[in-house]
Design a protein around this motif. Structure first.
Motif, PDB file in Angstrom:
ATOM      1  N   UNK A  87       0.802  -1.219   0.000  1.00  0.00           N
ATOM      2  CA  UNK A  87       0.000   0.000   0.000  1.00  0.00           C
ATOM      3  C   UNK A  87       0.831   1.264   0.000  1.00  0.00           C
ATOM      4  N   UNK A  88       1.928   1.267   0.759  1.00  0.00           N
ATOM      5  CA  UNK A  88       2.789   2.453   0.799  1.00  0.00           C
ATOM      6  C   UNK A  88       3.453   2.669  -0.557  1.00  0.00           C
ATOM      7  N   UNK A  89       3.874   1.573  -1.192  1.00  0.00           N
ATOM      8  CA  UNK A  89       4.459   1.696  -2.533  1.00  0.00           C
ATOM      9  C   UNK A  89       3.456   2.299  -3.511  1.00  0.00           C
ATOM     10  N   UNK A  90       2.199   1.846  -3.450  1.00  0.00           N
ATOM     11  CA  UNK A  90       1.166   2.402  -4.331  1.00  0.00           C
ATOM     12  C   UNK A  90       0.922   3.878  -4.038  1.00  0.00           C
ATOM     13  N   UNK A  91       0.992   4.255  -2.762  1.00  0.00           N
ATOM     14  CA  UNK A  91       0.723   5.641  -2.376  1.00  0.00           C
ATOM     15  C   UNK A  91       1.806   6.587  -2.865  1.00  0.00           C
ATOM     16  N   UNK A  92       3.070   6.230  -2.644  1.00  0.00           N
ATOM     17  CA  UNK A  92       4.152   7.163  -3.000  1.00  0.00           C
ATOM     18  C   UNK A  92       4.478   7.135  -4.482  1.00  0.00           C
ATOM     19  N   UNK A  93       3.841   6.241  -5.231  1.00  0.00           N
ATOM     20  CA  UNK A  93       4.007   6.279  -6.684  1.00  0.00           C
ATOM     21  C   UNK A  93       3.401   7.544  -7.278  1.00  0.00           C
ATOM     22  N   UNK A  94       2.453   8.142  -6.543  1.00  0.00           N
ATOM     23  CA  UNK A  94       1.858   9.419  -6.963  1.00  0.00           C
ATOM     24  C   UNK A  94       2.781  10.553  -6.516  1.00  0.00           C
ATOM     25  N   UNK A  95       3.224  11.354  -7.458  1.00  0.00           N
ATOM     26  CA  UNK A  95       4.240  12.365  -7.177  1.00  0.00           C
ATOM     27  C   UNK A  95       3.788  13.446  -6.203  1.00  0.00           C
ATOM     28  N   UNK A 134       6.619  -2.334  -9.750  1.00  0.00           N
ATOM     29  CA  UNK A 134       7.728  -1.519 -10.263  1.00  0.00           C
ATOM     30  C   UNK A 134       8.201  -0.553  -9.173  1.00  0.00           C
ATOM     31  N   UNK A 135       7.243   0.036  -8.442  1.00  0.00           N
ATOM     32  CA  UNK A 135       7.592   0.948  -7.352  1.00  0.00           C
ATOM     33  C   UNK A 135       8.257   0.192  -6.210  1.00  0.00           C
ATOM     34  N   UNK A 136       7.781  -1.023  -5.923  1.00  0.00           N
ATOM     35  CA  UNK A 136       8.422  -1.855  -4.901  1.00  0.00           C
ATOM     36  C   UNK A 136       9.870  -2.121  -5.282  1.00  0.00           C
ATOM     37  N   UNK A 137      10.097  -2.463  -6.547  1.00  0.00           N
ATOM     38  CA  UNK A 137      11.456  -2.724  -7.016  1.00  0.00           C
ATOM     39  C   UNK A 137      12.331  -1.495  -6.840  1.00  0.00           C
ATOM     40  N   UNK A 138      11.796  -0.331  -7.181  1.00  0.00           N
ATOM     41  CA  UNK A 138      12.565   0.909  -7.098  1.00  0.00           C
ATOM     42  C   UNK A 138      12.928   1.235  -5.659  1.00  0.00           C
ATOM     43  N   UNK A 139      11.959   1.029  -4.740  1.00  0.00           N
ATOM     44  CA  UNK A 139      12.186   1.360  -3.342  1.00  0.00           C
ATOM     45  C   UNK A 139      12.936   0.273  -2.580  1.00  0.00           C
ATOM     46  N   UNK A 140      13.197  -0.844  -3.232  1.00  0.00           N
ATOM     47  CA  UNK A 140      13.912  -1.942  -2.580  1.00  0.00           C
ATOM     48  C   UNK A 140      15.376  -2.007  -3.001  1.00  0.00           C
ATOM     49  N   UNK A 141      15.845  -0.995  -3.728  1.00  0.00           N
ATOM     50  CA  UNK A 141      17.238  -0.982  -4.151  1.00  0.00           C
ATOM     51  C   UNK A 141      18.156  -0.848  -2.944  1.00  0.00           C
ATOM     52  N   UNK A 142      19.387  -1.351  -3.043  1.00  0.00           N
ATOM     53  CA  UNK A 142      20.335  -1.262  -1.920  1.00  0.00           C
ATOM     54  C   UNK A 142      20.476   0.174  -1.426  1.00  0.00           C
ATOM     55  N   UNK A 143      20.519   0.317  -0.110  1.00  0.00           N
ATOM     56  CA  UNK A 143      20.624   1.640   0.484  1.00  0.00           C
ATOM     57  C   UNK A 143      19.293   2.228   0.880  1.00  0.00           C
ATOM     58  N   UNK A 144      18.199   1.527   0.518  1.00  0.00           N
ATOM     59  CA  UNK A 144      16.864   1.991   0.887  1.00  0.00           C
ATOM     60  C   UNK A 144      16.164   0.938   1.727  1.00  0.00           C
TER      61      UNK A 144
END
Length: 324
Positions: A77-85, A314-324
């Motif tokens: 849900x958080x990933x879906x929420x922050x996908x909106x700029x 796609x947003x989950x993948x982006x926010x799961x990168x190393x360092x995050x």
């Protein structure tokens, strides 16, 4: 401020109905709403679809095909929420959380007053959580920030709030830019300590407030703390706490020492109160083993093939990168 509410549901159809009706009746309307259904089989999904219809394009139902627990549901849900700029705050809650009519307005008013005292550096806000009798819920008691500076305490007290170091997911407001910096909750926690680890991670080096003017009711079956005879779920308490202490960057070293002591005392109280200590000993043994020998899988791995929509994944993948 644009606010997206995220509600995670699992097999509590009537409580879900009450929670969604309360969200629709906020004195300051919610801008968007995301409901994540964790593969319920009691009609919760149909209730959500019915009550979200009047929201139109402002609401989204994400029906998962596997129960990913609170951790996976909130990560989705958080990933879906922050996908909106344009989102500024993500307001998260379970389906047994019923917000008072001014819960959102109260939180945003506190944020506005806080900004007036200096820079805008808030990362997290937490509501006052009460039980059905109107008294504070012991399961969601706010914890004051240890070693908060005099300036931090004064800024919070000036607006009738309190500095915090962590908060539960029972009505937590998460600053969207901070979420994008720090990533998502760790979905492999499944349940317990996911909110502790995540909110502490967001708040390391940032500010957080407990806001008494934002009130929600947590409609648990009993008014009690989560350490009161948890049964088989104690496994997750043990394993996940060890993961926090071993692997998470949420806490400073000195904080870990304090929390380890507090955890030991909590576990002792749990054993004393339990009616099935043999079960707790088994949970302690397995949780201790897995907490030391294993590490949580990545959130993207946990959520793969659970029904998360492609754009959210796609947003989950982006926010799961190393360092995050």
């Amino acid at each position: 401020m644009h606010v997206t509410a995220v509600l995670v549901a699992y097999n509590r159809r009537e409580l879900l109905r009450e929670s969604l009706q309360a969200l629709a009746a906020q004195s300051r309307p919610v801008d968007r709403l995301v409901v994540v259904d964790n593969a319920s089989d009691d009609g919760s999904r149909e209730v959500a679809a019915e009550l979200l219809e009047p929201w139109g394009a402002r609401a989204r139902l994400i029906p998962l095909i596997e129960n990913t627990g609170g951790a996976g549901g909130f990560a989705t849900g958080i990933a879906a929420a922050v996908a909106e700029d344009d989102v500024d705050w993500v307001w998260v809650m379970d389906d047994d959380t019923v917000p008072g009519p001014d819960a959102l307005a109260g939180a945003l008013a506190a944020h506005e007053r806080y900004c007036a005292t200096g820079q805008d550096d808030l990362a997290v806000m937490g509501s006052r959580v009460v039980w059905t009798d109107g008294e504070d819920h012991p399961m969601n008691t706010p914890k004051a920030k240890i070693r908060a500076s005099a300036d931090e305490r004064a800024r919070a007290a000036e607006i009738g709030c309190m500095e915090i170091r962590s908060i539960s997911f029972v009505s937590a407001f998460l600053r969207a830019p901070r979420v994008r910096e720090q990533g998502l909750p760790i979905a492999d926690y499944f349940l317990w300590n996911d909110d502790f680890e995540y909110s502490a991670r967001l708040l390391r080096g940032a500010r957080g407030l407990y806001v008494p003017g934002s009130v929600v009711t947590h409609k648990t079956a009993k008014r009690g703390s989560s350490d009161a005879d948890p049964g088989p779920r104690f496994y997750y308490e043990v394993r996940n706490k060890l993961w926090v202490f071993r692997l998470s960057k949420a806490l400073h070293g000195w904080e870990k020492l304090l929390y380890i002591g507090a955890t030991a005392r909590r576990w002792l109280r749990t054993f004393r109160a339990s009616s099935d200590r043999a079960q707790l000993r088994d949970c302690l043994k397995r949780g201790w083993r897995d907490g030391w020998l294993r590490a949580p899988r990545s959130t993207r791995e946990v959520l793969r093939d659970t029904g998360v929509p492609v754009d959210v994944m796609i947003e989950v993948e982006r926010l799961s990168k190393p360092g995050r």
